[in-house]
Write a protein that holds these residues in place. Structure first.
Motif, PDB file in Angstrom:
ATOM      1  N   ARG A  94       0.818  -1.205   0.000  1.00  0.00           N
ATOM      2  CA  ARG A  94       0.000   0.000   0.000  1.00  0.00           C
ATOM      3  C   ARG A  94       0.864   1.272   0.000  1.00  0.00           C
ATOM      4  O   ARG A  94       0.564   2.237  -0.691  1.00  0.00           O
ATOM      5  N   SER A  95       1.882   1.240   0.830  1.00  0.00           N
ATOM      6  CA  SER A  95       2.762   2.402   0.900  1.00  0.00           C
ATOM      7  C   SER A  95       3.479   2.612  -0.432  1.00  0.00           C
ATOM      8  O   SER A  95       3.590   3.735  -0.921  1.00  0.00           O
ATOM      9  N   VAL A  96       3.941   1.509  -1.015  1.00  0.00           N
ATOM     10  CA  VAL A  96       4.635   1.607  -2.306  1.00  0.00           C
ATOM     11  C   VAL A  96       3.692   2.133  -3.369  1.00  0.00           C
ATOM     12  O   VAL A  96       4.045   3.006  -4.190  1.00  0.00           O
ATOM     13  N   GLU A  97       2.435   1.616  -3.366  1.00  0.00           N
ATOM     14  CA  GLU A  97       1.468   2.057  -4.374  1.00  0.00           C
ATOM     15  C   GLU A  97       1.169   3.544  -4.227  1.00  0.00           C
ATOM     16  O   GLU A  97       1.101   4.277  -5.227  1.00  0.00           O
ATOM     17  N   ALA A  98       0.974   3.974  -2.964  1.00  0.00           N
ATOM     18  CA  ALA A  98       0.650   5.392  -2.733  1.00  0.00           C
ATOM     19  C   ALA A  98       1.799   6.285  -3.186  1.00  0.00           C
ATOM     20  O   ALA A  98       1.590   7.305  -3.849  1.00  0.00           O
ATOM     21  N   ARG A  99       3.013   5.904  -2.826  1.00  0.00           N
ATOM     22  CA  ARG A  99       4.166   6.718  -3.193  1.00  0.00           C
ATOM     23  C   ARG A  99       4.394   6.676  -4.702  1.00  0.00           C
ATOM     24  O   ARG A  99       4.830   7.669  -5.308  1.00  0.00           O
ATOM     25  N   SER A 100       4.085   5.530  -5.292  1.00  0.00           N
ATOM     26  CA  SER A 100       4.252   5.418  -6.749  1.00  0.00           C
ATOM     27  C   SER A 100       3.285   6.359  -7.476  1.00  0.00           C
ATOM     28  O   SER A 100       3.651   6.995  -8.484  1.00  0.00           O
ATOM     29  N   LYS A 101       2.061   6.461  -6.969  1.00  0.00           N
ATOM     30  CA  LYS A 101       1.101   7.392  -7.564  1.00  0.00           C
ATOM     31  C   LYS A 101       1.603   8.833  -7.430  1.00  0.00           C
ATOM     32  O   LYS A 101       1.449   9.654  -8.330  1.00  0.00           O
ATOM     33  N   GLU A 102       2.177   9.122  -6.249  1.00  0.00           N
ATOM     34  CA  GLU A 102       2.718  10.461  -6.040  1.00  0.00           C
ATOM     35  C   GLU A 102       3.832  10.733  -7.052  1.00  0.00           C
ATOM     36  O   GLU A 102       3.918  11.827  -7.644  1.00  0.00           O
ATOM     37  N   LEU A 103       4.685   9.722  -7.234  1.00  0.00           N
ATOM     38  CA  LEU A 103       5.787   9.888  -8.184  1.00  0.00           C
ATOM     39  C   LEU A 103       5.258  10.154  -9.591  1.00  0.00           C
ATOM     40  O   LEU A 103       5.795  10.995 -10.327  1.00  0.00           O
ATOM     41  N   ASP A 104       4.211   9.415  -9.970  1.00  0.00           N
ATOM     42  CA  ASP A 104       3.628   9.619 -11.298  1.00  0.00           C
ATOM     43  C   ASP A 104       3.087  11.042 -11.431  1.00  0.00           C
ATOM     44  O   ASP A 104       3.258  11.709 -12.471  1.00  0.00           O
ATOM     45  N   GLY A 105       2.425  11.539 -10.367  1.00  0.00           N
ATOM     46  CA  GLY A 105       1.890  12.906 -10.390  1.00  0.00           C
ATOM     47  C   GLY A 105       3.003  13.934 -10.488  1.00  0.00           C
ATOM     48  O   GLY A 105       2.911  14.910 -11.256  1.00  0.00           O
ATOM     49  N   PHE A 106       4.075  13.686  -9.710  1.00  0.00           N
ATOM     50  CA  PHE A 106       5.218  14.612  -9.768  1.00  0.00           C
ATOM     51  C   PHE A 106       5.832  14.625 -11.163  1.00  0.00           C
ATOM     52  O   PHE A 106       6.203  15.674 -11.700  1.00  0.00           O
ATOM     53  N   ALA A 107       5.940  13.448 -11.764  1.00  0.00           N
ATOM     54  CA  ALA A 107       6.559  13.332 -13.088  1.00  0.00           C
ATOM     55  C   ALA A 107       5.729  14.073 -14.135  1.00  0.00           C
ATOM     56  O   ALA A 107       6.266  14.765 -15.005  1.00  0.00           O
ATOM     57  N   ARG A 108       4.384  13.841 -14.062  1.00  0.00           N
ATOM     58  CA  ARG A 108       3.521  14.536 -15.033  1.00  0.00           C
ATOM     59  C   ARG A 108       3.632  16.062 -14.880  1.00  0.00           C
ATOM     60  O   ARG A 108       3.718  16.789 -15.874  1.00  0.00           O
ATOM     61  N   ARG A 109       3.624  16.503 -13.621  1.00  0.00           N
ATOM     62  CA  ARG A 109       3.719  17.944 -13.385  1.00  0.00           C
ATOM     63  C   ARG A 109       5.064  18.483 -13.867  1.00  0.00           C
ATOM     64  O   ARG A 109       5.136  19.575 -14.468  1.00  0.00           O
ATOM     65  N   ARG A 110       6.128  17.725 -13.660  1.00  0.00           N
ATOM     66  CA  ARG A 110       7.446  18.184 -14.117  1.00  0.00           C
ATOM     67  C   ARG A 110       7.526  18.209 -15.644  1.00  0.00           C
ATOM     68  O   ARG A 110       8.221  19.071 -16.209  1.00  0.00           O
ATOM     69  N   ASP A 111       6.812  17.279 -16.287  1.00  0.00           N
ATOM     70  CA  ASP A 111       6.755  17.320 -17.757  1.00  0.00           C
ATOM     71  C   ASP A 111       6.075  18.608 -18.223  1.00  0.00           C
ATOM     72  O   ASP A 111       6.508  19.247 -19.184  1.00  0.00           O
ATOM     73  N   GLU A 112       4.979  18.964 -17.525  1.00  0.00           N
ATOM     74  CA  GLU A 112       4.290  20.212 -17.859  1.00  0.00           C
ATOM     75  C   GLU A 112       5.211  21.410 -17.642  1.00  0.00           C
ATOM     76  O   GLU A 112       5.263  22.334 -18.468  1.00  0.00           O
ATOM     77  N   LEU A 113       5.920  21.378 -16.524  1.00  0.00           N
ATOM     78  CA  LEU A 113       6.829  22.483 -16.212  1.00  0.00           C
ATOM     79  C   LEU A 113       7.968  22.573 -17.229  1.00  0.00           C
ATOM     80  O   LEU A 113       8.413  23.671 -17.590  1.00  0.00           O
ATOM     81  N   GLU A 114       8.433  21.406 -17.678  1.00  0.00           N
ATOM     82  CA  GLU A 114       9.499  21.407 -18.692  1.00  0.00           C
ATOM     83  C   GLU A 114       9.031  22.089 -19.968  1.00  0.00           C
ATOM     84  O   GLU A 114       9.773  22.853 -20.585  1.00  0.00           O
ATOM     85  N   ALA A 115       7.773  21.818 -20.360  1.00  0.00           N
ATOM     86  CA  ALA A 115       7.218  22.460 -21.553  1.00  0.00           C
ATOM     87  C   ALA A 115       7.098  23.969 -21.340  1.00  0.00           C
ATOM     88  O   ALA A 115       7.385  24.769 -22.236  1.00  0.00           O
ATOM     89  N   ARG A 116       6.670  24.343 -20.122  1.00  0.00           N
ATOM     90  CA  ARG A 116       6.550  25.768 -19.816  1.00  0.00           C
ATOM     91  C   ARG A 116       7.910  26.444 -19.791  1.00  0.00           C
ATOM     92  O   ARG A 116       8.081  27.564 -20.281  1.00  0.00           O
ATOM     93  N   LEU A 117       8.890  25.742 -19.222  1.00  0.00           N
ATOM     94  CA  LEU A 117      10.251  26.285 -19.198  1.00  0.00           C
ATOM     95  C   LEU A 117      10.773  26.519 -20.612  1.00  0.00           C
ATOM     96  O   LEU A 117      11.410  27.536 -20.896  1.00  0.00           O
ATOM     97  N   SER A 118      10.485  25.567 -21.490  1.00  0.00           N
ATOM     98  CA  SER A 118      10.928  25.691 -22.875  1.00  0.00           C
ATOM     99  C   SER A 118      10.270  26.889 -23.555  1.00  0.00           C
ATOM    100  O   SER A 118      10.920  27.682 -24.249  1.00  0.00           O
ATOM    101  N   ALA A 119       8.927  27.011 -23.330  1.00  0.00           N
ATOM    102  CA  ALA A 119       8.183  28.116 -23.958  1.00  0.00           C
ATOM    103  C   ALA A 119       8.661  29.467 -23.420  1.00  0.00           C
ATOM    104  O   ALA A 119       8.867  30.421 -24.177  1.00  0.00           O
ATOM    105  N   ILE A 120       8.849  29.532 -22.108  1.00  0.00           N
ATOM    106  CA  ILE A 120       9.300  30.793 -21.504  1.00  0.00           C
ATOM    107  C   ILE A 120      10.727  31.113 -21.951  1.00  0.00           C
ATOM    108  O   ILE A 120      11.083  32.267 -22.178  1.00  0.00           O
ATOM    109  N   GLY A 121      11.545  30.056 -22.094  1.00  0.00           N
ATOM    110  CA  GLY A 121      12.917  30.259 -22.566  1.00  0.00           C
ATOM    111  C   GLY A 121      12.933  30.853 -23.971  1.00  0.00           C
ATOM    112  O   GLY A 121      13.734  31.755 -24.275  1.00  0.00           O
ATOM    113  N   GLU A 122      12.051  30.356 -24.826  1.00  0.00           N
ATOM    114  CA  GLU A 122      11.956  30.906 -26.188  1.00  0.00           C
ATOM    115  C   GLU A 122      11.485  32.359 -26.155  1.00  0.00           C
ATOM    116  O   GLU A 122      11.971  33.209 -26.913  1.00  0.00           O
ATOM    117  N   GLU A 123      10.536  32.629 -25.253  1.00  0.00           N
ATOM    118  CA  GLU A 123      10.034  34.007 -25.108  1.00  0.00           C
ATOM    119  C   GLU A 123      11.166  34.933 -24.659  1.00  0.00           C
ATOM    120  O   GLU A 123      11.309  36.052 -25.155  1.00  0.00           O
TER     121      GLU A 123
END
Length: 239
Positions: A94-123
């Motif tokens: 259960r603990s592994v599953e919960a933390r794994s979900k958190e990791l997936d959420g963090f990863a997705r959010r970081r992917d979004e941030l990476e795209a934003r960083l790229s767009a802002i960098g171009e700006e």
């Protein structure tokens, strides 16, 4: 009126000097460098306003870039801690599953941030590019104004030197004239744009070119060698 021959010659020379002074002042006012300097300063003011806008825009872009970077760094730390907790769970599903979900959420959010960083960098790159163009424009305008100013100083300085000499000569000539004659001349000159004295040409005023009626002309000559043109009011040399 009768004017001494010497005074009359001085008066005519004074008028010549005054006209030279008027022409020199006009040339000084109309020097093209003056317009070039004014145009360069006007353009610089507009470009400097654009630079201020770009500086504010760049500050906003860099602030957003910093905010995204800070959020990404915080997420990276959360990922590290979640992974550490998974490693420590050792079969706690259960603990592994919960933390794994958190990791997936963090990863997705970081992917979004990476795209934003790229767009802002171009700006940011675009803003920096325009800032570089503005900097070159300001440098070019500075060079234009500097060149125009140097040219104005050279040419204008020569005109001012000539003006100084003419004004000194004028003062000397004026000091030799009778006060009433000088006052009359200066009053008429102010009214007529500098040409206060004309010579009689046949039966016409040499200044306004208007003919003077014969009887009137005879009366004027009978009163002296200088009269007043009945048409334009200038002093008229009758000899």
């Amino acid at each position: 009126m009768h004017v001494d021959t010497g005074d009359l010659a001085t008066l005519l020379k004074l008028q010549h000097i005054d006209l030279e002074i008027l022409r020199a002042n006009k040339r000084l006012e109309e020097l093209p460098q003056r317009k070039a300097i004014l145009e360069a300063r006007t353009k610089r003011k507009a470009v400097e306003q654009k630079r201020a806008q770009l500086d504010a825009l760049r500050a906003d872009v860099e602030r957003r870039l910093s905010n995204v970077g800070e959020e990404d760094a915080a997420l990276a730390e959360k990922q590290r801690r979640a992974q550490a907790e998974i490693d420590e769970a050792r079969g706690d599903y259960r603990s592994v599953e919960a933390r794994s979900k958190e990791l997936d959420g963090f990863a997705r959010r970081r992917d979004e941030l990476e795209a934003r960083l790229s767009a802002i960098g171009e700006e940011l790159e675009k803003v920096e590019g325009v800032q570089a163009q503005v900097a070159r424009m300001l440098s070019d305008l500075d060079a234009e104004e500097r060149a125009a100013t140097e040219s104005f100083v050279r040419e204008g300085g020569a005109l001012k030197d000539a003006l100084f000499r003419n004004e000194a000569e004028r003062a000397s000539l004026a000091s030799f004239l009778p006060k009433e004659l000088l006052a009359s001349y200066e009053k008429i000159a102010a009214r007529t744009g500098g040409v206060a004295v004309g010579r009689l040409q046949g039966e016409s005023c040499g200044a306004c070119r208007m003919a003077i009626e014969g009887g009137r002309l005879i009366d004027m000559k009978g009163q002296g060698n200088v009269g007043v043109c009945p048409q334009c009011g200038r002093l008229l040399v009758l000899e």
